[in-house]
Design an enzyme around this catalytic site. Sequence first.
Site, PDB file in Angstrom:
ATOM      1  N   ASP A  23       6.366   8.541  -2.044  1.00 41.45           N
ATOM      2  CA  ASP A  23       6.290   7.325  -2.854  1.00 41.45           C
ATOM      3  C   ASP A  23       5.766   7.675  -4.238  1.00 41.45           C
ATOM      4  O   ASP A  23       4.569   7.798  -4.462  1.00 41.45           O
ATOM      5  CB  ASP A  23       5.372   6.302  -2.155  1.00 41.45           C
ATOM      6  CG  ASP A  23       5.309   4.987  -2.915  1.00 41.45           C
ATOM      7  OD1 ASP A  23       5.815   4.930  -4.056  1.00 41.45           O
ATOM      8  OD2 ASP A  23       4.744   4.016  -2.379  1.00 41.45           O
ATOM      9  N   ASP A  37       5.101   6.959   6.319  1.00 36.67           N
ATOM     10  CA  ASP A  37       5.387   5.863   5.390  1.00 36.67           C
ATOM     11  C   ASP A  37       4.503   5.990   4.138  1.00 36.67           C
ATOM     12  O   ASP A  37       3.359   6.445   4.233  1.00 36.67           O
ATOM     13  CB  ASP A  37       5.086   4.543   6.135  1.00 36.67           C
ATOM     14  CG  ASP A  37       5.782   3.360   5.519  1.00 36.67           C
ATOM     15  OD1 ASP A  37       6.738   3.557   4.748  1.00 36.67           O
ATOM     16  OD2 ASP A  37       5.376   2.217   5.819  1.00 36.67           O
TER      17      ASP A  37
HETATM   18  O1  G3H Z   1       4.611  -0.534   4.037  1.00 41.98           O
HETATM   19  C1  G3H Z   1       4.797  -1.341   4.939  1.00 41.98           C
HETATM   20  C2  G3H Z   1       6.110  -1.819   5.291  1.00 41.98           C
HETATM   21  O2  G3H Z   1       6.894  -1.920   4.147  1.00 41.98           O
HETATM   22  C3  G3H Z   1       6.038  -3.099   6.086  1.00 41.98           C
HETATM   23  O3  G3H Z   1       5.620  -4.180   5.282  1.00 41.98           O
HETATM   24  O4  G3H Z   1       3.827  -5.192   6.640  1.00 41.98           O
HETATM   25  O5  G3H Z   1       4.855  -6.457   4.793  1.00 41.98           O
HETATM   26  O6  G3H Z   1       6.137  -6.010   6.882  1.00 41.98           O
HETATM   27  P1  G3H Z   1       5.079  -5.530   5.938  1.00 41.98           P
HETATM   28 ZN    ZN Z   2       6.071  -0.498   2.500  1.00 39.32          ZN
END
Ligand code: G3H
Ligand code: ZN
Length: 286
Positions: free
Chosen positions: A102, A80
């Site tokens: 990203d 991620d």
């Molecule tokens: O980068 C993290 C994900 O987009 C999850 O986001 O922790 O706000 O649900 P969150």
């Molecule tokens: Zn995110």
Amino acid sequence: MRWNRNYVKEAAESGTVVPGFNVFGYEDAQAVIRAAEKAGSPVILMINKGAREAMDIQSWARLLISLGQRAEVPVGVHLDHCSDLNLIRQAVENGFTSVMYDGSMLPFEENWKITQKMAEYAHARGVFLEGELGRVPYSDLGQREIRYTSPKEAAGMFEKTDVDWLAVSVGNVHRLAEGTAAINFSVLEKIQKVCRLPLVIHGSSGISEKDAAKLKKEKIGKMNFGTILRKTFADALRQEMKRCPEEFDRLKLFEYPVKRIEQEAYQIISKLQKEEKDEDSAERAI
Ligand code: G3H
Ligand code: ZN
């Protein structure tokens, strides 16, 4: 079960959404897989910056891939939010099924060019690539400014690159503990008119059930959840430690928090899977 198809694209085309969950160890990874099996849904286990600082990519890959292979549903293993190209290559080489480049902080020209380079690299090894346009702020870092994804740039990303999934900024905010983000569906419509890529919503912990039900009907293929499960785990662990202050066995202390993660993940997944019969039933389900 192997993640052997573009389940995110299939979800975007069929009115369902593949959930992606940030995981931080084998306990939550297993709990999420059990929830996905119960709901009969593909699921993606995602490694964020904190998780990869805590443990190396190769170890994450071995752990999560081996858990996923034994699952009854397709389990993706995803890197991620990453702008470190070497780390992305490392994840691809170690068997991650998808990676995110990203480049949202870069000017569009630079972003799409690197995105395309990484898409070519990933595709040559059978791995999917997620890109990002616009800026989804982090509420925990005090960021307030939402820079919406430009529909023009989204069209450009679709035309100029082979990226598989595109993360968009449409009012979603990272690290919210409640469903208080205001999704701008008019921006989302404009993006979808000119960009046929399956879209990804980050910061889904902050999205209301009502908006999540609407997003499911749009071309959203994946929604990323992190904060909600982290909070569920921490709240349950605090409760458990209060209940048994003398307990020292982490396996026992974790039993209840891990069960709560499974329950919460199941709730989330089943809502993203469920077919609504009509607008009214969607509203009633909320
Ligand atoms: O980068 C993290 C994900 O987009 C999850 O986001 O922790 O706000 O649900 P969150
Ligand atoms: Zn995110």
